[in-house]
Design an enzyme around this catalytic site. Structure first.
Site, PDB file in Angstrom:
ATOM      1  N   CYS A 183       3.243  -1.045 -12.707  1.00 20.52           N
ATOM      2  CA  CYS A 183       3.594   0.104 -13.555  1.00 20.52           C
ATOM      3  C   CYS A 183       4.723  -0.303 -14.501  1.00 20.52           C
ATOM      4  CB  CYS A 183       3.968   1.322 -12.714  1.00 20.52           C
ATOM      5  SG  CYS A 183       5.346   1.069 -11.578  1.00 20.52           S
TER       6      CYS A 183
ATOM      7  N   ARG B 293       8.216   2.827   5.051  1.00 20.83           N
ATOM      8  CA  ARG B 293       7.218   3.225   4.059  1.00 20.83           C
ATOM      9  C   ARG B 293       5.810   3.164   4.643  1.00 20.83           C
ATOM     10  NH1 ARG B 293       7.817   3.182  -1.318  1.00 20.83           N
ATOM     11  NH2 ARG B 293       6.046   1.787  -1.632  1.00 20.83           N
TER      12      ARG B 293
ATOM     13  N   ALA C  77       0.776  -1.244   0.000  1.00 14.98           N
ATOM     14  CA  ALA C  77       0.000   0.000   0.000  1.00 14.98           C
ATOM     15  C   ALA C  77       0.805   1.291   0.000  1.00 14.98           C
ATOM     16  CB  ALA C  77      -0.946  -0.001   1.207  1.00 14.98           C
ATOM     17  N   ALA C  78       2.028   1.294   0.514  1.00 14.30           N
ATOM     18  CA  ALA C  78       2.757   2.568   0.643  1.00 14.30           C
ATOM     19  C   ALA C  78       3.054   3.169  -0.718  1.00 14.30           C
ATOM     20  CB  ALA C  78       4.055   2.341   1.431  1.00 14.30           C
ATOM     21  N   PRO C  79       3.030   4.506  -0.819  1.00 14.67           N
ATOM     22  CA  PRO C  79       2.832   5.488   0.263  1.00 14.67           C
ATOM     23  C   PRO C  79       1.382   5.858   0.543  1.00 14.67           C
ATOM     24  CG  PRO C  79       3.429   6.625  -1.741  1.00 14.67           C
ATOM     25  CD  PRO C  79       3.453   5.165  -2.082  1.00 14.67           C
ATOM     26  N   GLY C  80       0.414   5.226  -0.141  1.00 23.52           N
ATOM     27  CA  GLY C  80      -0.976   5.456   0.210  1.00 23.52           C
ATOM     28  C   GLY C  80      -1.864   6.014  -0.882  1.00 23.52           C
ATOM     29  N   GLY C  81      -1.338   6.196  -2.088  1.00 22.87           N
ATOM     30  CA  GLY C  81      -2.149   6.766  -3.153  1.00 22.87           C
ATOM     31  C   GLY C  81      -3.407   5.966  -3.437  1.00 22.87           C
ATOM     32  N   LYS C  82      -3.286   4.651  -3.436  1.00 21.51           N
ATOM     33  CA  LYS C  82      -4.438   3.807  -3.729  1.00 21.51           C
ATOM     34  C   LYS C  82      -5.274   3.564  -2.474  1.00 21.51           C
ATOM     35  CE  LYS C  82      -1.913   1.928  -7.632  1.00 21.51           C
ATOM     36  NZ  LYS C  82      -0.802   2.919  -7.504  1.00 21.51           N
TER      37      LYS C  82
END
Length: 454
Positions: free
Chosen positions: A235, A142, A114-119
């Protein structure tokens, strides 16, 4: 093409992947400027309202309802609205995975990498405070950044862990309704945005990451409840990290099936595996991404843990009860826990028999018990609205006291403003920034030092 030492092996593979004409278009994309994006926090504000308020020059991201491009010379991270958690800075293509996972309030959701939390911030906003979001990252450092972003966004029904997927699987079993696996990858899709990704790629290429991805997907499948959905994303462009991982997951887990993702303008179908989604920087205004959606067939009984908060608890300390009397937001007292003087509000679906995990946070940190008093925490403030706290003050963004507050300075009230005594929720244009303690004409700053304006 901008100066980047990209290996011939990678370029030849891209030529084979795309064909001669598309390959030339891909190379030309390196001569274009990278794109900047932000995603609006729909837990706090609508995209329409935000665009009315902000002075940023924004352009909608066509395939993301709450996503916008902004100009590279802008500084949105130096804006009080950012500190109020109204938006997250995120590359436009990276907004896509969370947007495609149909999370609804009440779901039990896992963001495995999950880091850094965008999703995670988008998944948490979709839950609207109902259900449970477990956000995990194997890196403890992180995971700390992940926790900050979730708390800044005012997401309260969270658990943040820093564990290997195998440990989570052993603890949770088939527990989660929705899982997002934004897998560690070779990062080929980010070469235009970040030249350092090229250096990393030379150290660890696609084959290295494919082994990690296969293992993560096996653990994720085992944590998905029957009927649940799993969104896999990377990505990168390499088929061995994308379609091959999905094909192998389907072969090894007969209970899983591929759900076709909808195409939108500029998006491409999976190569050799229709139903997957690919984003290329020469076709859309964004970087490279891959996504696939899987469903676990509803044919077996889940064996996950199904704990629920709400067991009888000892009475709350008087100083905590006194503070909570100032809060009109609905809260179930049975979900409040005190551990080592820290006070937490557990999510409604929190399974309490998971104490063996390495947690950074279990639920919402309300604050801390001190000698004879309770001090509310920064995370608690970010979940409130001005009308939900007995005493609140709100300033216009242009008021110089907003920045002074964010810097941790003592604030002086102006003539005509009501004297304030005791705890006060400080806001910018109706959106909370943190707490202060009034002494009449002054506000003693209680903004969390680790978040201060630099």
């Amino acid at each position: 093409m901008k100066e980047r030492k990209i290996s011939e092996e990678f370029l030849n593979r891209m030529k084979n992947l795309l064909g001669e004409e598309e390959y030339e278009a891909y190379l030309r994309s390196f001569d274009e400027e990278r794109l900047y994006g932000l995603r609006v926090n729909t837990l706090k504000i609508t995209p329409e309202k935000f665009t009315e308020m902000t002075t940023l020059k924004l352009e909608p991201v066509p395939w993301i309802l709450n996503g916008f491009y902004y100009e590279g010379e802008e500084r949105p991270a130096k804006d009080p609205y950012y500190y109020a958690g109204l938006y997250y800075l995120q590359e436009p293509s990276a907004m896509t995975p969370a947007s495609l996972l149909s999370v609804v309030p009440g779901d039990k959701v896992l963001d495995l990498c999950a880091a850094p939390g965008g999703k995670s911030t988008e998944l948490g906003a979709k839950l609207k405070g109902k259900g449970l979001l477990v956000s995990n990252d194997i890196s403890n450092s992180r995971a700390k950044a992940l926790l900050k972003n979730l708390e800044l966004w005012g997401i309260e029904n969270i658990c943040v862990t820093s564990e290997e997927p195998k440990k989570l699987k052993e603890t949770f079993g088939e527990f989660f309704d929705k899982i997002l696996v934004d897998a560690p990858c070779s990062g080929e899709g980010m070469f235009r945005k970040d030249a350092d990704m090229v250096k990393s790629y030379e150290e660890h290429g696609p084959e290295y990451y494919a082994g990690i991805q296969r293992e993560i997907m096996d653990q994720a499948v085992d944590m998905l409840a029957p009927g649940g959905l799993l969104l896999y994303s990377t990505c990168t462009f390499s088929a061995c990290e994308n379609e091959d991982i999905i094909s192998r997951t389907l072969d090894c887990h007969e209970e899983m099936e591929l759900i076709k993702l909808p195409l939108f303008e500029g998006a491409s179908s999976g190569i050799g595996l229709p139903g997957c989604l690919r984003l290329f920087p020469h076709k859309i205004r964004g970087e490279g991404h891959f996504m696939a959606l899987l469903k676990k067939k509803d044919c077996t009984a889940g064996d996950g843990i199904f704990g629920k908060t709400g067991s009888k608890q000892p009475p709350l300390p008087d100083e905590l009860s006194d503070f909570l009397s100032m809060v009109s937001k609905p809260m179930e007292r049975s979900r409040i826990r005190i551990k080592n003087d820290a006070v937490y509000y557990l999510p409604e679906l929190f399974p309490e028999n998971t104490s063996g995990l390495r947690y950074l946070r279990t639920g919402l940190l309300l604050g801390e018990m001190k000698k004879g008093r309770f001090d509310p925490g920064q995370a608690f403030a970010m979940t409130l609205k001005p009308e939900e706290f007995r005493q609140a003050i709100s300033w216009e963004k242009q008021d110089e006291r907003v920045i002074r507050y964010l810097k941790g300075e003592t604030i002086f009230l102006k003539e005509g403003e009501e004297p304030i005594k005791g705890w006060c929720l400080v806001c910018v244009e109706g959106f909370p920034l943190g707490f202060a303690k009034g002494g009449g004409s002054t506000l003693k700053n209680k903004y969390y030092p680790g978040w201060r304006w630099q």
